[in-house]
Design a protein around this motif. Structure first.
Motif, PDB file in Angstrom:
ATOM      1  N   MET A   1       0.848  -1.173   0.000  1.00 46.23           N
ATOM      2  CA  MET A   1       0.000   0.000   0.000  1.00 46.23           C
ATOM      3  C   MET A   1       0.898   1.242   0.000  1.00 46.23           C
ATOM      4  SD  MET A   1      -3.168   0.835   2.523  1.00 46.23           S
ATOM      5  CE  MET A   1      -3.844  -0.774   2.051  1.00 46.23           C
ATOM      6  N   LEU A   2       0.468   2.286  -0.696  1.00 48.15           N
ATOM      7  CA  LEU A   2       1.246   3.514  -0.785  1.00 48.15           C
ATOM      8  C   LEU A   2       0.470   4.668  -0.155  1.00 48.15           C
ATOM      9  CD1 LEU A   2       3.646   5.184  -1.884  1.00 48.15           C
ATOM     10  CD2 LEU A   2       2.396   5.370  -4.050  1.00 48.15           C
ATOM     11  N   VAL A   3       1.100   5.375   0.781  1.00 48.10           N
ATOM     12  CA  VAL A   3       0.529   6.567   1.391  1.00 48.10           C
ATOM     13  C   VAL A   3       1.309   7.769   0.871  1.00 48.10           C
ATOM     14  CG1 VAL A   3       0.198   7.846   3.546  1.00 48.10           C
ATOM     15  CG2 VAL A   3      -0.252   5.378   3.466  1.00 48.10           C
ATOM     16  N   VAL A   4       0.600   8.736   0.281  1.00 50.68           N
ATOM     17  CA  VAL A   4       1.226   9.934  -0.275  1.00 50.68           C
ATOM     18  C   VAL A   4       0.689  11.145   0.474  1.00 50.68           C
ATOM     19  CG1 VAL A   4       1.746  11.231  -2.367  1.00 50.68           C
ATOM     20  CG2 VAL A   4       1.254   8.774  -2.525  1.00 50.68           C
ATOM     21  N   GLU A   5       1.518  11.738   1.295  1.00 50.06           N
ATOM     22  CA  GLU A   5       1.099  12.842   2.156  1.00 50.06           C
ATOM     23  C   GLU A   5       2.331  13.665   2.521  1.00 50.06           C
ATOM     24  OE1 GLU A   5      -0.298  15.547   4.027  1.00 50.06           O
ATOM     25  OE2 GLU A   5      -1.981  14.122   3.872  1.00 50.06           O
ATOM     26  N   ASP A   6       2.288  14.987   2.271  1.00 53.05           N
ATOM     27  CA  ASP A   6       3.458  15.821   2.549  1.00 53.05           C
ATOM     28  C   ASP A   6       3.568  16.216   4.018  1.00 53.05           C
ATOM     29  OD1 ASP A   6       1.210  17.499   2.213  1.00 53.05           O
ATOM     30  OD2 ASP A   6       2.494  19.226   1.845  1.00 53.05           O
ATOM     31  N   ASP A   7       2.476  16.163   4.756  1.00 53.14           N
ATOM     32  CA  ASP A   7       2.523  16.453   6.192  1.00 53.14           C
ATOM     33  C   ASP A   7       3.046  15.205   6.904  1.00 53.14           C
ATOM     34  OD1 ASP A   7       1.662  16.545   8.999  1.00 53.14           O
ATOM     35  OD2 ASP A   7       0.548  18.347   8.429  1.00 53.14           O
ATOM     36  N   VAL A   8       4.256  15.319   7.464  1.00 47.36           N
ATOM     37  CA  VAL A   8       4.921  14.149   8.046  1.00 47.36           C
ATOM     38  C   VAL A   8       4.110  13.559   9.195  1.00 47.36           C
ATOM     39  CG1 VAL A   8       6.985  13.357   9.249  1.00 47.36           C
ATOM     40  CG2 VAL A   8       7.191  14.957   7.345  1.00 47.36           C
ATOM     41  N   THR A   9       3.528  14.413  10.015  1.00 53.25           N
ATOM     42  CA  THR A   9       2.752  13.922  11.159  1.00 53.25           C
ATOM     43  C   THR A   9       1.547  13.111  10.707  1.00 53.25           C
ATOM     44  OG1 THR A   9       3.436  15.816  12.503  1.00 53.25           O
ATOM     45  CG2 THR A   9       1.496  14.596  13.236  1.00 53.25           C
ATOM     46  N   ILE A  10       0.817  13.650   9.722  1.00 54.37           N
ATOM     47  CA  ILE A  10      -0.351  12.924   9.203  1.00 54.37           C
ATOM     48  C   ILE A  10       0.081  11.627   8.540  1.00 54.37           C
ATOM     49  CG2 ILE A  10      -2.260  13.000   7.561  1.00 54.37           C
ATOM     50  CD1 ILE A  10      -2.440  16.002   8.045  1.00 54.37           C
ATOM     51  N   ALA A  11       1.155  11.695   7.751  1.00 51.04           N
ATOM     52  CA  ALA A  11       1.648  10.503   7.061  1.00 51.04           C
ATOM     53  C   ALA A  11       2.025   9.416   8.060  1.00 51.04           C
ATOM     54  CB  ALA A  11       2.851  10.860   6.188  1.00 51.04           C
ATOM     55  N   GLU A  12       2.682   9.803   9.143  1.00 51.33           N
ATOM     56  CA  GLU A  12       3.081   8.816  10.160  1.00 51.33           C
ATOM     57  C   GLU A  12       1.870   8.213  10.860  1.00 51.33           C
ATOM     58  OE1 GLU A  12       5.736  10.956  12.680  1.00 51.33           O
ATOM     59  OE2 GLU A  12       7.492  10.619  11.388  1.00 51.33           O
ATOM     60  N   SER A  13       0.853   9.037  11.116  1.00 49.71           N
ATOM     61  CA  SER A  13      -0.355   8.528  11.774  1.00 49.71           C
ATOM     62  C   SER A  13      -1.084   7.525  10.892  1.00 49.71           C
ATOM     63  CB  SER A  13      -1.283   9.696  12.121  1.00 49.71           C
ATOM     64  OG  SER A  13      -0.684  10.575  13.042  1.00 49.71           O
ATOM     65  N   ILE A  14      -1.230   7.871   9.604  1.00 45.74           N
ATOM     66  CA  ILE A  14      -1.905   6.968   8.667  1.00 45.74           C
ATOM     67  C   ILE A  14      -1.123   5.673   8.526  1.00 45.74           C
ATOM     68  CG2 ILE A  14      -2.593   6.638   6.266  1.00 45.74           C
ATOM     69  CD1 ILE A  14      -3.134   9.661   6.131  1.00 45.74           C
ATOM     70  N   THR A  15       0.183   5.804   8.362  1.00 42.65           N
ATOM     71  CA  THR A  15       1.030   4.627   8.178  1.00 42.65           C
ATOM     72  C   THR A  15       0.966   3.700   9.388  1.00 42.65           C
ATOM     73  OG1 THR A  15       2.522   5.875   6.740  1.00 42.65           O
ATOM     74  CG2 THR A  15       3.388   3.861   7.728  1.00 42.65           C
ATOM     75  N   ALA A  16       1.045   4.275  10.577  1.00 38.57           N
ATOM     76  CA  ALA A  16       1.002   3.457  11.796  1.00 38.57           C
ATOM     77  C   ALA A  16      -0.315   2.704  11.898  1.00 38.57           C
ATOM     78  CB  ALA A  16       1.213   4.344  13.021  1.00 38.57           C
ATOM     79  N   ARG A  17      -1.426   3.382  11.578  1.00 38.85           N
ATOM     80  CA  ARG A  17      -2.734   2.731  11.685  1.00 38.85           C
ATOM     81  C   ARG A  17      -2.867   1.606  10.656  1.00 38.85           C
ATOM     82  NH1 ARG A  17      -7.685   3.700  14.233  1.00 38.85           N
ATOM     83  NH2 ARG A  17      -8.972   1.892  13.752  1.00 38.85           N
ATOM     84  N   LEU A  18      -2.423   1.859   9.427  1.00 38.55           N
ATOM     85  CA  LEU A  18      -2.551   0.833   8.386  1.00 38.55           C
ATOM     86  C   LEU A  18      -1.634  -0.358   8.670  1.00 38.55           C
ATOM     87  CD1 LEU A  18      -2.793   3.060   5.171  1.00 38.55           C
ATOM     88  CD2 LEU A  18      -4.636   1.800   6.302  1.00 38.55           C
ATOM     89  N   ARG A  19      -0.454  -0.098   9.198  1.00 41.38           N
ATOM     90  CA  ARG A  19       0.437  -1.207   9.559  1.00 41.38           C
ATOM     91  C   ARG A  19      -0.152  -2.014  10.708  1.00 41.38           C
ATOM     92  NH1 ARG A  19       6.096   2.212   8.814  1.00 41.38           N
ATOM     93  NH2 ARG A  19       6.327   1.766   6.568  1.00 41.38           N
TER      94      ARG A  19
END
Length: 225
Positions: A1-19
């Protein structure tokens, strides 16, 4: 799965939840990196922010969909209908307006993946639907009306097939969200704008008379059998 987000905080939150949900996740923070990551890893799904450095998420969506069909969940900080129509028109399957809950995001991701699996099963069965001047080749995912081909996004195609299998039947928005998007409409928030936007896209590509609005109820395919 690929998450594309320039806001590092949001990207990390989404990534952590999906993992935490068991997905393998790759992250990109700008448009060019997103296109490169998609070409390299060919993810099963892309979570894509609209506002990105380099070039925006709309251009990312255009480029990755031109190479191969992939489900895209678009994230936007704006609720403007024009932005949503453009996003859906370039190949996004669904959208979420910021701020959103991670519970809703993961529910939408699971729903998109279930829809892709279901669509693959239908294609394996093979079928051709002809209703008046509308022709749908499910195996090849091709659509013509009056002999003129129409280029539909994956979700537009699935929505059209759903209507074509039930001509003249009035389908409420909630039923479409459940059966086409595979949403739990009681637990995932309102998605009627997604339905309405895709109906507008089908009318634009295949004719304004194709799908009738039944006010207060839903929509029905009007092509004669």
């Amino acid at each position: 799965m690929l998450v594309v987000e320039d806001d590092v905080t949001i990207a990390e939150s989404i990534t952590a939840r999906l993992r935490a949900e068991g997905f393998t996740v790759q992250v990109a923070h700008d448009g060019p990196a997103a296109v490169a990551a998609d070409a390299e890893s060919e993810p099963d799904l892309v979570v894509l922010d609209i506002m990105l450095p380099g070039f925006d998420g709309l251009e990312v969506c255009r480029r990755i969909q031109a190479r191969r069909p992939v489900p895209v969940l678009m994230l936007t900080a704006r609720a403007d209908e024009t932005d949503l129509l453009v996003g859906l028109g370039v190949g996004a399957d669904d959208y979420l307006t910021k701020p959103f809950s991670m519970r809703v995001l993961t529910a939408r991701v699971h729903a998109l993946l279930r829809r892709v699996e279901r669509s693959a099963r239908v294609e394996t069965a093979g079928a051709r639907i002809v209703l008046g001047d509308l022709e749908i080749d499910i195996d090849q995912r091709r659509v013509e009306r009056g002999g003129v081909p129409a280029q539909l996004t994956p979700i537009e195609f699935d929505l059209l097939v759903h209507f074509a299998q039930r001509p003249r039947t009035v389908l409420p928005r909630e039923r479409l969200l459940s059966e086409v998007w595979d949403w739990d409409v009681h637990g995932m928030g309102s998605g009627t704008r997604a339905v309405d936007s895709h109906i507008k896209a089908l009318r634009r590509k295949l004719g304004a008379d194709l799908i009738r609005t039944v006010h207060g109820v839903g929509y029905a395919l009007e092509v004669s059998a």
